[in-house]
Design a protein around this motif. Structure first.
Motif, PDB file in Angstrom:
ATOM      1  N   GLY A  46      17.511  80.916 -34.134  1.00 38.09           N
ATOM      2  CA  GLY A  46      16.427  80.079 -34.640  1.00 38.09           C
ATOM      3  C   GLY A  46      16.917  78.855 -35.376  1.00 38.09           C
ATOM      4  N   SER A  47      18.154  78.890 -35.895  1.00 30.56           N
ATOM      5  CA  SER A  47      18.677  77.755 -36.647  1.00 30.56           C
ATOM      6  C   SER A  47      18.977  76.564 -35.747  1.00 30.56           C
ATOM      7  CB  SER A  47      19.938  78.170 -37.398  1.00 30.56           C
ATOM      8  OG  SER A  47      20.921  78.636 -36.490  1.00 30.56           O
ATOM      9  N   THR A  48      19.012  76.779 -34.448  1.00 30.11           N
ATOM     10  CA  THR A  48      19.274  75.672 -33.530  1.00 30.11           C
ATOM     11  C   THR A  48      18.005  75.285 -32.780  1.00 30.11           C
ATOM     12  OG1 THR A  48      20.068  77.297 -31.896  1.00 30.11           O
ATOM     13  CG2 THR A  48      21.710  76.223 -33.279  1.00 30.11           C
ATOM     14  N   HIS A  49      17.609  76.079 -31.803  1.00 29.18           N
ATOM     15  CA  HIS A  49      16.495  75.707 -30.936  1.00 29.18           C
ATOM     16  C   HIS A  49      15.174  75.534 -31.687  1.00 29.18           C
ATOM     17  CE1 HIS A  49      19.376  77.017 -27.914  1.00 29.18           C
ATOM     18  NE2 HIS A  49      18.645  76.382 -27.019  1.00 29.18           N
ATOM     19  N   ALA A  50      14.810  76.505 -32.482  1.00 35.14           N
ATOM     20  CA  ALA A  50      13.488  76.453 -33.115  1.00 35.14           C
ATOM     21  C   ALA A  50      13.438  75.467 -34.277  1.00 35.14           C
ATOM     22  CB  ALA A  50      13.092  77.855 -33.588  1.00 35.14           C
ATOM     23  N   ALA A  51      14.518  75.344 -35.030  1.00 35.03           N
ATOM     24  CA  ALA A  51      14.527  74.478 -36.210  1.00 35.03           C
ATOM     25  C   ALA A  51      14.302  73.017 -35.840  1.00 35.03           C
ATOM     26  CB  ALA A  51      15.847  74.634 -36.962  1.00 35.03           C
ATOM     27  N   HIS A  52      14.926  72.554 -34.772  1.00 32.44           N
ATOM     28  CA  HIS A  52      14.754  71.156 -34.353  1.00 32.44           C
ATOM     29  C   HIS A  52      13.292  70.870 -34.011  1.00 32.44           C
ATOM     30  CE1 HIS A  52      18.865  69.812 -34.477  1.00 32.44           C
ATOM     31  NE2 HIS A  52      19.284  70.802 -33.710  1.00 32.44           N
ATOM     32  N   LEU A  53      12.621  71.829 -33.394  1.00 32.95           N
ATOM     33  CA  LEU A  53      11.228  71.620 -33.005  1.00 32.95           C
ATOM     34  C   LEU A  53      10.332  71.564 -34.240  1.00 32.95           C
ATOM     35  CD1 LEU A  53      10.931  73.957 -29.877  1.00 32.95           C
ATOM     36  CD2 LEU A  53      11.976  71.703 -30.100  1.00 32.95           C
ATOM     37  N   ALA A  54      10.611  72.429 -35.221  1.00 32.78           N
ATOM     38  CA  ALA A  54       9.835  72.399 -36.467  1.00 32.78           C
ATOM     39  C   ALA A  54      10.027  71.072 -37.194  1.00 32.78           C
ATOM     40  CB  ALA A  54      10.242  73.565 -37.360  1.00 32.78           C
ATOM     41  N   ARG A  55      11.259  70.585 -37.220  1.00 32.66           N
ATOM     42  CA  ARG A  55      11.542  69.297 -37.869  1.00 32.66           C
ATOM     43  C   ARG A  55      10.784  68.170 -37.167  1.00 32.66           C
ATOM     44  NH1 ARG A  55      16.023  66.013 -39.717  1.00 32.66           N
ATOM     45  NH2 ARG A  55      15.129  63.923 -39.902  1.00 32.66           N
ATOM     46  N   ALA A  56      10.732  68.202 -35.843  1.00 29.65           N
ATOM     47  CA  ALA A  56      10.016  67.160 -35.101  1.00 29.65           C
ATOM     48  C   ALA A  56       8.526  67.178 -35.438  1.00 29.65           C
ATOM     49  CB  ALA A  56      10.220  67.348 -33.601  1.00 29.65           C
ATOM     50  N   MET A  57       7.965  68.344 -35.618  1.00 24.67           N
ATOM     51  CA  MET A  57       6.542  68.448 -35.962  1.00 24.67           C
ATOM     52  C   MET A  57       6.272  67.893 -37.356  1.00 24.67           C
ATOM     53  SD  MET A  57       4.853  69.756 -33.368  1.00 24.67           S
ATOM     54  CE  MET A  57       3.330  70.371 -34.113  1.00 24.67           C
ATOM     55  N   THR A  58       7.101  68.249 -38.328  1.00 26.07           N
ATOM     56  CA  THR A  58       6.884  67.751 -39.690  1.00 26.07           C
ATOM     57  C   THR A  58       7.134  66.256 -39.775  1.00 26.07           C
ATOM     58  OG1 THR A  58       9.147  68.398 -40.283  1.00 26.07           O
ATOM     59  CG2 THR A  58       7.396  69.973 -40.771  1.00 26.07           C
ATOM     60  N   ASP A  59       8.124  65.760 -39.054  1.00 31.55           N
ATOM     61  CA  ASP A  59       8.354  64.311 -39.014  1.00 31.55           C
ATOM     62  C   ASP A  59       7.117  63.576 -38.501  1.00 31.55           C
ATOM     63  OD1 ASP A  59      10.902  64.389 -40.009  1.00 31.55           O
ATOM     64  OD2 ASP A  59      11.920  64.037 -38.105  1.00 31.55           O
TER      65      ASP A  59
END
Length: 635
Positions: free
Chosen positions: A594-607
């Motif tokens: 989750g620290s790679t694939h899922a984290a980047h997607l969450a960051r993109a949503m919050t950005d």
């Protein structure tokens, strides 16, 4: 001289013969009169309504006027579900001379494929109120309309009606959240208000369309028209206008929904985003999606079979019905449970050798970092996602307190106000296992729950909702997907909202949030690569959910496994820390850590939400994912 007959007339015998003949004649007349009277009574009394209606239909006809279905908009007024004009084929059985001959002729004229003929015949026999039209086909083509017009004289009781048909401009992106409408079936007809749904052929089947069916549908009207012998309308005698359905404004943001769908890039999984202060669901995506417009007019057999047999399960709404072990995403919640129950303090530490052992048990419950993290306190345990710390904490708390405290965050129960079909998932307990398996609860199972594995299962919506409650420092706001109904705002105070979570020391929230911030910005944080260049303070927690259990000395190697046996990647986050505006949960099936694939997607949503809806570069995110696949280990 001629001889006279020896016998004379017998008046008595002739009288008897006459009387018998007269009696027979009277009997025949009485029987015929009785039959005529009985037939007259049958027609005038038993079948009075039928023939009265038929007689009136020759001159006056009452036609239902279906209401226009309410439109659905996103929070910014972007149209998500509209009504488009179309032509439907209907049939009134009472006006058809021979149903079999009429259906055969229609099949021939419309050139229907073999797979659709059976469904066509079923619809024609679907139970309706007398003289109410049954919907045979929707969205007729111009060629079909022309063929029916030319042969109209051969098709009494068959009509082509102009009507508005539901259409979803962003069908695949919104399919699971909005749901879809479809033809009213025989089972639904038994329970529907026939007056309100007169002339209506469609009803909400799933999602928002089903939950808010009553508001979206409206009230049917009617008009009385005079017709000629052929049934053609001569003039309108009276009208009661239908009441259109109410328009619905959702909390969803179309741009956020589209971004989440694009970020998933066809992978199996879900992204849910919530505004913590209000509980408004900003995005709720399940992938892969499907074209919901196919279901409005009636999906063909081959297409439906293809969706059902697809291994990726596009019809399955993962956001609200997908059950996943939460993995390490629940460690901040467990830390709070330990603080509430007095099992730990913010400064409690353990020495991690890379594993944990129960008293008098040789089995080693391993940390993801096999050589251990050494001295670990609460904040560091969250930042580095240390398993050993939470094995120890779970053992100290026990399954009963774990179940109680995690239930306070909404795990194991339906949390949303108006999300149709939401699953409660599972927060295991001692009683649950006894009822389910007739077995006692074992200490080792408590340790598995302590790292979000074992029997514990959550839905993406549930995880996002718990994250929103965490961001609110324990203040519960029930998630909802509707903002306004008919221009009236939805009530803020929703029923059955969970009670707020109270801490003895409010500073504990900051200590937990500090650990979550270090996940992204700390030098040991499991998602520190995702936190590079953050323009705001963000707290998050990665998670890795096992698809199958490893043996005592086995090591996980994704390269050696089939894709569908690899771990699920999870990440939950909220931002900004000082004033949370968005809470996100991401689950990507079989994607690894989750620290790679899922984290980047969450960051993109919050950005996208916090930086003036600035759309992130999807290609750049894909490159980061590829480069980061072998990056920071951990869960």
């Amino acid at each position: 001289m001629p001889q006279r007959p020896d016998t004379l007339k017998n008046p008595g015998q002739e009288l008897r013969i006459f009387r018998v003949r007269a009696l027979l004649a009277v009997l025949v007349v009485v029987i015929l009169t009785g039959l005529l009277t009985g037939r007259l009574a049958y027609l005038q009394i038993v079948q009075h309504d039928l023939y009265s209606t038929r007689s009136e239909k020759n001159r006056v006809r009452v036609e239902p006027l279906p209401p226009n279905r309410g439109l659905i908009y996103d929070r910014n007024g972007v149209l998500l579900a509209e009504n488009r004009p179309t032509y439907n084929l209907t049939l009134v059985r009472e006006r058809v001379d021979s149903l079999e001959e009429t259906l055969t002729l229609l099949v021939e004229l419309l050139d229907l494929p073999q797979d659709d003929i059976e469904a066509f015949n079923v619809r024609s026999r679907q139970r309706q109120r007398p003289f109410q039209p049954a919907l045979l086909m929707s969205d007729l083509s111009e060629d079909q309309i022309a063929r029916l017009a030319v042969n109209r004289h051969r098709l009494p009781g068959v009509e082509v009606e102009a009507q508005l048909l539901r259409y979803y401009p962003d069908a695949e992106v919104m399919a699971h959240a909005l749901g879809y409408v479809g033809r009213i079936n025989a089972e639904e007809l038994k329970t529907l208000d026939t007056g309100r749904y007169a002339g209506t052929h469609f009803i909400g089947k799933t999602g928002v369309e089903r939950f808010y069916e009553e508001e979206l549908h409206g009230q049917a009207g009617l008009r009385k028209v005079e017709t000629n012998a052929r049934g053609r309308v001569l003039r309108e005698l009276g009208r009661t206008d239908p009441v259109p359905g109410k328009n619905l404004t959702l909390t969803l943001d179309k741009s956020m929904q589209a971004l989440a769908y694009e970020l998933m890039d066809g992978r199996r999984g879900s992204i849910v985003a919530i505004a913590p202060a209000t509980g408004e669901i900003l995005a709720m995506v399940s992938t892969p999606g499907f074209d919901s417009n196919q279901f409005v007019t009636g999906i063909d057999v081959a297409s439906y079979r293809g969706l059902q047999e697809d291994l990726d399960l596009p019809l399955f709404n993962r956001a609200i019905r997908g059950h996943y072990p939460p993995g390490s995403t629940i460690k901040p919640f467990l830390a709070l449970a330990g603080l509430i129950e007095g099992a730990i303090t913010p400064n409690s530490t353990i020495n991690d050798p890379g594993f944990y052992q129960l008293p008098n048990d040789s089995r080693r419950y391993r940390n993801w970092l096999r050589w251990g993290h050494g001295r670990v306190d609460m904040e560091r345990s969250i930042a580095v996602s240390n398993n050993t710390y939470y094995y120890s904490l779970a053992h100290d708390l026990g399954i009963d307190k774990l179940h109680e405290q995690m239930s306070n965050f909404g795990f194991g129960q339906r949390v949303a106000h108006d999300v149709q079909g939401e699953s409660a998932a599972l927060m295991p307990s001692r009683d649950w296992k006894r009822a389910r398996f007739n077995q006692p609860w074992y200490p080792g199972e408590t340790l598995s729950v302590g790292i979000g594995q074992g029997y514990w299962q959550v839905t993406p919506l549930q995880l996002a909702s718990a994250t929103a409650a965490l961001a609110n420092q324990g203040r519960w706001v029930k998630p909802r997907i509707a903002m306004e109904i008919g221009g009236e705002p939805l009530a803020r105070d929703l029923p059955d909202t969970l009670p707020d979570i109270q801490l003895d020391n409010e500073a504990w929230w900051d200590r937990v949030f500090s650990g979550m911030e270090k996940v992204l910005t700390g030098h040991e944080g499991t998602a520190r690569r995702t936190g590079v260049g953050l323009e705001y303070r963000m707290g998050g927690k990665s998670g890795t959910a096992q698809v199958f259990s490893l043996g005592q000395d086995q090591r996980y190697n994704a390269a050696e496994l089939e894709e569908r046996l690899r771990d699920h990647a999870l990440f939950m986050a909220f931002a900004p820390l000082e004033d949370p505006q968005i809470a996100v949960s991401v689950i990507v099936e079989n994607a690894g850590g989750g620290s790679t694939h899922a984290a980047h997607l969450a960051r993109a949503m919050t950005d996208a939400w916090l930086l003036d809806n600035e759309a992130p570069d999807i290609d750049e995110i894909k490159e980061e994912l590829e480069a980061d696949t072998a990056g920071v280990e951990g869960n």
